[in-house]
Each structure stands twice: as structure tokens, then as C-alpha cells.
Design a protein around this motif. Structure first.
Motif, PDB file in Angstrom:
ATOM      1  N   GLY A  56       0.826  -1.206   0.000  1.00  0.00           N
ATOM      2  CA  GLY A  56       0.000   0.000   0.000  1.00  0.00           C
ATOM      3  C   GLY A  56       0.855   1.247   0.000  1.00  0.00           C
ATOM      4  O   GLY A  56       0.638   2.159  -0.797  1.00  0.00           O
ATOM      5  N   SER A  57       1.862   1.268   0.873  1.00  0.00           N
ATOM      6  CA  SER A  57       2.648   2.503   0.941  1.00  0.00           C
ATOM      7  C   SER A  57       3.490   2.680  -0.316  1.00  0.00           C
ATOM      8  O   SER A  57       3.701   3.802  -0.769  1.00  0.00           O
ATOM      9  CB  SER A  57       3.512   2.543   2.204  1.00  0.00           C
ATOM     10  OG  SER A  57       3.983   1.274   2.510  1.00  0.00           O
ATOM     11  N   ILE A  58       3.954   1.550  -0.882  1.00  0.00           N
ATOM     12  CA  ILE A  58       4.722   1.688  -2.130  1.00  0.00           C
ATOM     13  C   ILE A  58       3.842   2.266  -3.231  1.00  0.00           C
ATOM     14  O   ILE A  58       4.229   3.200  -3.938  1.00  0.00           O
ATOM     15  CB  ILE A  58       5.297   0.331  -2.576  1.00  0.00           C
ATOM     16  CG1 ILE A  58       6.449  -0.057  -1.656  1.00  0.00           C
ATOM     17  CG2 ILE A  58       5.781   0.410  -4.016  1.00  0.00           C
ATOM     18  CD1 ILE A  58       6.925  -1.449  -1.884  1.00  0.00           C
ATOM     19  N   ILE A  59       2.616   1.708  -3.351  1.00  0.00           N
ATOM     20  CA  ILE A  59       1.723   2.196  -4.402  1.00  0.00           C
ATOM     21  C   ILE A  59       1.435   3.670  -4.193  1.00  0.00           C
ATOM     22  O   ILE A  59       1.502   4.481  -5.117  1.00  0.00           O
ATOM     23  CB  ILE A  59       0.409   1.378  -4.423  1.00  0.00           C
ATOM     24  CG1 ILE A  59       0.703  -0.030  -4.932  1.00  0.00           C
ATOM     25  CG2 ILE A  59      -0.637   2.056  -5.301  1.00  0.00           C
ATOM     26  CD1 ILE A  59      -0.489  -0.957  -4.897  1.00  0.00           C
ATOM     27  N   LEU A  60       1.166   4.031  -2.947  1.00  0.00           N
ATOM     28  CA  LEU A  60       0.871   5.428  -2.639  1.00  0.00           C
ATOM     29  C   LEU A  60       2.057   6.312  -3.019  1.00  0.00           C
ATOM     30  O   LEU A  60       1.901   7.341  -3.687  1.00  0.00           O
ATOM     31  CB  LEU A  60       0.584   5.561  -1.143  1.00  0.00           C
ATOM     32  CG  LEU A  60      -0.573   6.474  -0.812  1.00  0.00           C
ATOM     33  CD1 LEU A  60      -1.882   5.817  -1.223  1.00  0.00           C
ATOM     34  CD2 LEU A  60      -0.587   6.800   0.673  1.00  0.00           C
ATOM     35  N   TYR A  61       3.238   5.881  -2.585  1.00  0.00           N
ATOM     36  CA  TYR A  61       4.441   6.655  -2.860  1.00  0.00           C
ATOM     37  C   TYR A  61       4.634   6.814  -4.363  1.00  0.00           C
ATOM     38  O   TYR A  61       4.910   7.899  -4.866  1.00  0.00           O
ATOM     39  CB  TYR A  61       5.644   5.950  -2.226  1.00  0.00           C
ATOM     40  CG  TYR A  61       6.948   6.670  -2.440  1.00  0.00           C
ATOM     41  CD1 TYR A  61       7.218   7.858  -1.757  1.00  0.00           C
ATOM     42  CD2 TYR A  61       7.902   6.168  -3.309  1.00  0.00           C
ATOM     43  CE1 TYR A  61       8.405   8.522  -1.945  1.00  0.00           C
ATOM     44  CE2 TYR A  61       9.101   6.823  -3.499  1.00  0.00           C
ATOM     45  CZ  TYR A  61       9.348   8.007  -2.814  1.00  0.00           C
ATOM     46  OH  TYR A  61      10.522   8.654  -2.998  1.00  0.00           O
ATOM     47  N   THR A  62       4.461   5.675  -5.096  1.00  0.00           N
ATOM     48  CA  THR A  62       4.657   5.711  -6.541  1.00  0.00           C
ATOM     49  C   THR A  62       3.653   6.635  -7.212  1.00  0.00           C
ATOM     50  O   THR A  62       3.988   7.393  -8.115  1.00  0.00           O
ATOM     51  CB  THR A  62       4.516   4.296  -7.135  1.00  0.00           C
ATOM     52  OG1 THR A  62       5.164   3.383  -6.263  1.00  0.00           O
ATOM     53  CG2 THR A  62       5.128   4.210  -8.511  1.00  0.00           C
ATOM     54  N   LEU A  63       2.400   6.564  -6.740  1.00  0.00           N
ATOM     55  CA  LEU A  63       1.370   7.425  -7.314  1.00  0.00           C
ATOM     56  C   LEU A  63       1.727   8.893  -7.120  1.00  0.00           C
ATOM     57  O   LEU A  63       1.684   9.688  -8.053  1.00  0.00           O
ATOM     58  CB  LEU A  63       0.007   7.135  -6.663  1.00  0.00           C
ATOM     59  CG  LEU A  63      -0.739   5.921  -7.209  1.00  0.00           C
ATOM     60  CD1 LEU A  63      -2.085   5.789  -6.534  1.00  0.00           C
ATOM     61  CD2 LEU A  63      -0.904   6.046  -8.716  1.00  0.00           C
ATOM     62  N   VAL A  64       2.091   9.222  -5.892  1.00  0.00           N
ATOM     63  CA  VAL A  64       2.441  10.606  -5.595  1.00  0.00           C
ATOM     64  C   VAL A  64       3.610  11.039  -6.456  1.00  0.00           C
ATOM     65  O   VAL A  64       3.618  12.100  -7.078  1.00  0.00           O
ATOM     66  CB  VAL A  64       2.794  10.753  -4.100  1.00  0.00           C
ATOM     67  CG1 VAL A  64       3.391  12.128  -3.825  1.00  0.00           C
ATOM     68  CG2 VAL A  64       1.549  10.547  -3.249  1.00  0.00           C
TER      69      VAL A  64
END
Ligand SMILES: Nc1ncnc2c1ncn2[C@@H]1O[C@H](COP(=O)(O)OP(=O)(O)OP(=O)(O)O)[C@@H](O)[C@H]1O
Ligand SMILES: [Mg+2]
Lengths: 296, 364
Positions: free
Chosen positions: A269-277
Motif C-alpha cells: 500500500g505505501s509503495i503504491i501510494l508513494y509511486t502514485l504521488v
């Protein structure tokens, strides 16, 4: 978001649909989590909420040992395969023989797990015999056990398995990097290494971290290669599977599975969030660059 | 100091596999000079500049910077720094951090870095943008940051590869002059690559024409425009009429050239062609006049009879096109005065006239 004319409701429906698909896929995991909080365990008629099983994870030596082993394997795989993937991606960008490089690096993806596992098994067994034979000739015994099944052989299998994923994930972020920045850094006086660490790495960091997470998750998931090449049912997946095949999973195992799921979901989740941002930011920059340059 | 040679290149060649991007270039650039490498696309300008910067290794030849052979040195060991066409700012650093990057690499004290970065921000006119990120800058501002990042290092030689190519025409003009003034202010050697003639003429103390991997000609902007030695230079710079012909006689510094349908006499300009050699003669289009047939011309004028074609209005100038008997088009260009001129009918016979002394002879 679609254009100004598209309906808000079609947008909301798409989101709803996406969430529904994700929820359906994750249902079994949610069930395991649900069971892990039941005093009476799997399939019981009566549900009594408890944290008991989570407490007992830490007294279950078999599970704890397996978790430890898995972490060791994951840690070493990550430490070896991620730098290898990084170097491979850099090489890919520099070389002219791109097709050959990419086919070689991705080839492990196209070999089924059991075939690669058993091929490596045969390879290591033969290597052992060779070592023993040569040792006998020479009258020494100190390299007899070098290639015995164990951590080393399992690691070789895992590195071969994870490298293609790592390579691709890193390459995708690296593709956006403009090589001219390295040259700019060099002409400011940076060595090749300084240019990489101070200029290129901060821009491909997201990809490298995703690759690390990938390596860990793949290692946790891996059964066939690990059990063939390591022997002994002492990693998380092999313990859980052997329990299931024999006496059925213990209650602590549900708790452990849930725990791992929590960690994995949080991590991804945090990776996806980070990547999205990150990609949002990159896109903003790209848009800013694409705008015509005006006087002044 | 000003007599020093900053860049000395001998017999420099670069091959990319089978592609010969640069062949046997000899060039020297004086210290403190604004030097421009000008030439058509694919000519090898970038290749030469990157060889000077140490980003590629020469296939043959030597590079001396301030007398020191750097042919085998990496970029960070050379007294050069480079400004790129675009997108070369570090996107994760703000303007001040970008400019200070090279100073931080040198491990200077923070106070000194801050001081020098602030001074540089003022010099390149970005005093109030120190905290901006690169993506929030206009193209012109980005190029100024790049300039600052290189100039702050106080290297002896600054290399610029089409630094203005990504800017619009108006901004390019302004930045051109700024670059020139900046160079005069800091006094270091600039080597500037461009394929834009106007840009080159604006900034250059000296320039070199590079085409097809070869150094065609060097000289000041005025030399190359008014007195080109090579046919290529005459053709490439400005708008020129070129006539090909054969030498029929050489006499006392005058060369007679037969064009097939007419004969020209041109100054040999220190060159001594043999009778029978194929040569070219050029005349700038703004020196050509179009006269109605029968009008008397002065003795120092060369005339040719032609058929008037058409006029093309270009704003500042109007181009008149006429055809010679062999079909070759000749262009005469004049500043548009806004006055109504008497119109020449297409197809009518006219005299083309220009001063003999302004023709140039090209042996190659
Ligand atoms: N990495 C490379 N591999 C193969 N050929 C190359 C490479 N770089 C340049 N070339 C070739 O070398 C020649 C010179 O290229 P160069 O980039 O120096 O031209 P240029 O004068 O800078 O042109 P432009 O004005 O278009 O930038 C060209 O024919 C180009 O195709
Ligand atoms: Mg170029």
C-alpha cells in the motif's frame, strides 16, 4: 478524472467496480484474518473473539524459526539481487544488444518453477558428487559440503527467480531518467559514483524500493524452488503448506498468516501510494516542461 | 593571458562504429575568446564539443586544454564545464542547490558556497528564484540556472551545446546578447555550438564552420560572411548566388571564369588556380541589382542578362528572382522601403548587376 463533460456518476461507478474487484480478490485473506481472531479456530460453529493466537505465535518455535529463516533468505536475496538488477538495468540502457540482454535476463520467467527448481537440484547434487570425488582424489575434505542443499542453494534459486522482476521494475523508473543529468554532474566535477548516488539514484529511488519489496514478497511466497533446493520444512510457506497437507493448520498459523498479510498490505500500500504521488509529481513536471516557453 | 591558447585540437577524429562523425580536425581557440562552432545538422558539432568535455573518447588525435593533454581524462578532471540544450537541471534540487552542486562537490565551507551561489544568482538575474524547483521555471530561466551552475565553478572553459535551441525566437535573441555580455564580464573561454547563423554572428569573436565531420573554415563573423574561401561557407552563411565555371585565364591577380553562357572576371584573392580548373564564383544576394535592359551601368559593375521571375515579400526584405540563360535562378534581395516601385513584368528581360570587387572565387 476524464474530461469536463463526462458524468460524475460514471466516474464513481468505475471506482466502485474497482473496489469490488479488489475486495473479491482479497476475500480469502479477510477470512483468514477473521478466523485468526476466533477462540475456537477454523470451522467452529461458535465465534469467540480473542487475541490469544497472536500471543502464541511467539511461543510457537516452529513458526518463529520459519519466520526467521524466511527473513534471512529474503534479506540476502534482496541484498544480492537488487544491486544485480540495478547493474543489469544500467547495462541495458548502455548496451546496443538490447534484445539479447533483455531475453537473457527475463528467461527465468519463462521456465516453470518446478522445472527450474529440479534442474538446479540436479545441478547441485552433481556438483556435490564432483566435489566429493575431487576431494577424495586430492585427499582433502574441506570443500565437500560447499554445495550441499541449504541456504546457499535456496538463495541461488531465489535470486534467479527474483532478478527478472527486479530488473523490470528498476528499468521502468530508470527509463524516465535523462542521461544528460549524469553528464551535467560529471562536468560539475562529480565522479561517476557521485553522479550516480547524488543525481541518478534520488530519481530512481521509487523503483529500487519497489524492487526491494518485490524481492521480499516473492521470497515469502515461494514454495517450489525453496523446498526443492533447501530441504527441511523450515520457511514460512513450506511450514504452512506442510501443516495443511498433514494435520491441518494450527491456530497460530492463521494468526501468523494474518500478520504477514497485514505487513504485506501495508508495505505494498505505501509503495503504491508513494509511486502514485511520485508519478503525479513527475507528470506535473513533464506538463510544465511541455508548455511553450515564453519570452521573459 | 589573452595570448594563451585555451583549446588546441590536432588531427581529431571520432567514429561511431562505421559512422565517421569527425575527421582529422585541427583547431585552436584563444583563451578568453567567445568561439562558435556553426554548421548544418549532423555535421559533427556536438561530437567535437563532447570530445572537448570528455564525454566521449577520440578515435584518433589529441586534445590540449591550456597546454595540457587531456585526451585520456574524464570530464571531472578537465578544466571545462558544460551547458546542455535542455532538461539537464537536477529536478530534485532547487535553483540554489543546482547552482551550488559543483561547489559542494569541492567540499567548500557552507558560508562560502552560499556567498558564491548568491552572487551567481544575481549575475544570471535569478536573485529572487533561489528556492524554486526546476519544473517551476520557464525555459529561459532554466538555461540561466544551467549557466550559473557552470559559471560558479570558475572553470577556464565553458562548453555550450545549443543552449538557446529550446527557446522562442524573441527570447533567443535577448539571451544571445546576455550570453555575450556575460562572457565579456567573466572573461573565460566560451565554446558555443549552434546551427543558427544569427545566434552565431551575435556572440562570436571567432567561429568555425563544421560540416560532414570536417572543419570547413574558421574566421571572424565578418571574414566568413564577406570573404569566404570555401564554396560551402559562401553557400551556408547568408543568401548567396553561386556560379560554377571553368578557369580560362589567370592574369595579374585576376581570374577569368567561363560559365558557359557568359564570362566573369574575379579577383584571385590570393589563390592561384590553374587554367582549366573547375571553380565557383559567389555574390551575396543583397549586392545584386535588377535593372531594366538598356540602362547604362558603371564600369566597375559585372552584368548578366536574365529573365525576371517574381518578387517574394519577406517583411524586412523583398527577394527578386530571375533566371539565367542556363536556367539557374539568381536572387536579388533588397530592403523593403514601403515605396511603390515600378513593377517588372514576369518573363521580361532584365540586367543583373553587381560590383565586380564583391565577387568571391572558391577553389573548393
Ligand atoms: N552515439 C552515436 N552513434 C552513432 N552515430 C552517432 C552518434 N552520435 C552522433 N552520431 C552521428 O555522428 C554525426 C555527427 O553527429 P553530431 O551530433 O555531432 O552532429 P551535430 O553537428 O551536433 O548535429 P545537430 O546540429 O543536429 O545537433 C551524425 O551523422 C550522427 O548521426
Ligand atoms: Mg548537436
Amino acid at each position: 478524472m476524464g474530461d469536463d463533460y463526462s458524468s460524475v456518476w460514471s466516474y464513481r461507478l468505475k471506482w466502485l467496480y474497482t473496489l469490488l474487484v479488489v475486495f473479491t480478490l482479497m476475500l480469502p485473506v479477510f477470512y483468514v484474518i477473521y478466523v485468526s481472531f476466533n477462540q475456537n479456530g477454523f470451522g467452529a460453529a461458535e465465534y469467540v473473539f480473542t487475541f490469544e493466537w497472536y500471543g502464541e505465535i511467539f511461543s510457537d518455535l516452529l513458526l518463529l524459526g520459519a519466520l526467521g529463516n524466511t527473513f534471512i533468505l529474503a534479506g540476502i536475496t534482496l541484498a544480492v539481487a537488487v544491486p544485480m538488477g540495478l547493474i543489469a538495468a544500467k547495462f541495458y540502457k548502455a548496451t546496443e544488444a538490447k534484445l539479447l540482454t533483455v531475453s537473457l535476463l527475463l528467461s527465468p520467467l519463462f521456465v516453470p518453477a518446478d522445472i527450474l527448481g529440479s534442474a538446479l537440484l540436479v545441478f547441485f547434487k552433481n556438483l556435490n558428487i564432483a566435489c566429493a570425488t575431487i576431494g577424495e582424489w586430492l585427499g582433502v575434505s574441506w570443500f565437500d559440503t560447499w554445495f550441499e542443499l541449504g541456504y546457499f542453494s535456496a538463495l541461488v534459486g531465489l535470486i534467479i527467480y527474483t532478478l527478472p522482476y527486479i530488473f523490470v521494475v528498476i528499468l521502468i523508473t530508470m527509463g524516465r531518467y535523462n542521461e544528460q543529468q549524469t553528464e551535467a554532474a560529471r562536468s560539475c566535477g562529480a565522479t561517476a559514483w557521485q553522479a550516480f548516488v547524488q543525481v541518478e539514484f534520488p530519481q530512481i529511488r521509487a523503483g529500487v524500493f519497489s524492487a526491494c519489496a518485490f524481492a521480499v514478497i516473492l521470497t515469502f511466497n515461494e514454495y517450489t524452488r525453496t523446498s526443492l533446493l533447501k530441504g527441511g520444512y523450515d520457511t514460512i510457506t513450506s511450514v504452512l503448506i506442510s501443516q495443511m497437507l498433514n494435520e491441518g493448520m494450527s491456530e497460530q498459523s492463521y494468526a501468523m498468516s494474518s500478520l504477514i498479510s497485514f505487513i504485506a498490505i501495508a508495505l505494498i500500500g505505501s509503495i503504491i501510494l508513494y509511486t502514485l504521488v511520485q508519478s503525479e509529481r513527475l507528470e506535473r513536471e513533464a506538463r510544465a516542461k511541455a508548455e511553450p516557453v515564453m519570452s521573459g | 593571458m589573452s595570448q594563451d591558447i585555451a583549446v588546441q585540437v590536432t588531427d581529431l577524429s571520432k567514429n561511431y562504429g562505421p559512422v565517421q562523425a569527425l575527421r582529422g580536425v585541427d583547431l585552436s581557440i584563444a583563451a578568453g575568446e567567445y568561439f562558435v562552432l556553426l554548421g548544418p545538422s549532423g555535421g559533427g558539432k556536438t561530437t567535437l564539443l563532447r570530445l572537448l568535455g570528455g564525454f566521449i573518447r577520440p578515435s584518433a588525435g589529441r586534445i590540449l586544454l591550456h597546454g595540457i593533454d587531456v585526451s585520456e581524462q574524464p570530464p571531472n578532471h578537465r578544466p571545462t564545464s558544460m551547458v546542455f540544450q535542455s532538461f539537464a537541471l537536477f529536478p530534485h534540487m532547487n535553483v540554489a542547490q543546482n547552482i551550488g552542486y559543483g561547489l559542494r562537490l569541492r567540499k567548500l565551507p557552507k558560508v562560502e558556497i552560499d556567498e558564491r551561489v548568491a552572487a551567481m544568482l544575481d549575475l544570471v538575474g535569478l536573485g529572487d528564484l533561489a528556492d524554486r524547483m526546476p519544473h517551476a521555471l520557464s525555459g529561459g530561466q532554466q538555461q540561466r540556472v544551467q549557466l550559473g551552475r557552470s559559471l560558479v565553478l570558475e572553470t577556464d572553459i565553458l562548453l555550450l551545446d545549443e543552449p538557446l535551441a529550446a527557446l522562442d525566437a524573441k527570447l533567443r535573441k535577448d539571451m544571445c546578447l546576455e550570453l555575450k555580455h556575460l562572457q565579456e564580464q567573466v572573461g573565460i573561454t566560451f565554446v558555443h555550438v549552434t546551427h543558427n547563423q544569427e545566434e552565431a554572428m551575435t556572440v562570436a569573436d571567432n567561429m568555425a564552420i563544421i560540416a560532414d565531420g570536417e572543419l570547413v573554415e574558421t574566421g571572424t563573423a565578418r571574414d566568413l560572411y564577406e570573404n569566404p574561401r570555401r564554396r560551402f561557407t559562401a553557400d551556408f552563411i547568408g543568401e548567396t548566388n553561386i556560379f560554377d565555371g571553368t578557369v580560362t585565364g589567370v592574369n595579374n591577380g585576376e581570374v577569368a571564369v567561363d560559365l558557359g553562357f557568359a564570362a566573369l572576371t574575379v579577383d584571385d584573392n590570393g589563390q592561384c588556380p590553374n587554367v582549366g580548373t573547375e571553380v565557383s564564383v559567389s555574390i551575396r544576394s543583397e549586392l545584386v541589382q535588377i535593372l531594366r535592359s538598356g540602362i547604362a551601368v558603371a564600369a566597375d559593375q559585372q552584368t548578366l542578362t536574365a529573365n525576371y521571375g517574381e518578387a517574394v515579400y519577406l517583411g524586412l526584405a523583398t527577394s527578386h528572382v530571375a533566371a539565367l540563360p542556363n536556367g539557374q535562378a539568381v536572387v536579388a534581395r533588397h530592403v523593403s522601403t514601403g515605396l511603390a516601385l515600378d513593377v517588372i513584368a514576369p518573363g521580361s528581360s532584365v540586367e543583373l548587376a553587381w560590383p565586380r570587387s564583391m565577387m568571391r572565387l572558391h577553389l573548393s
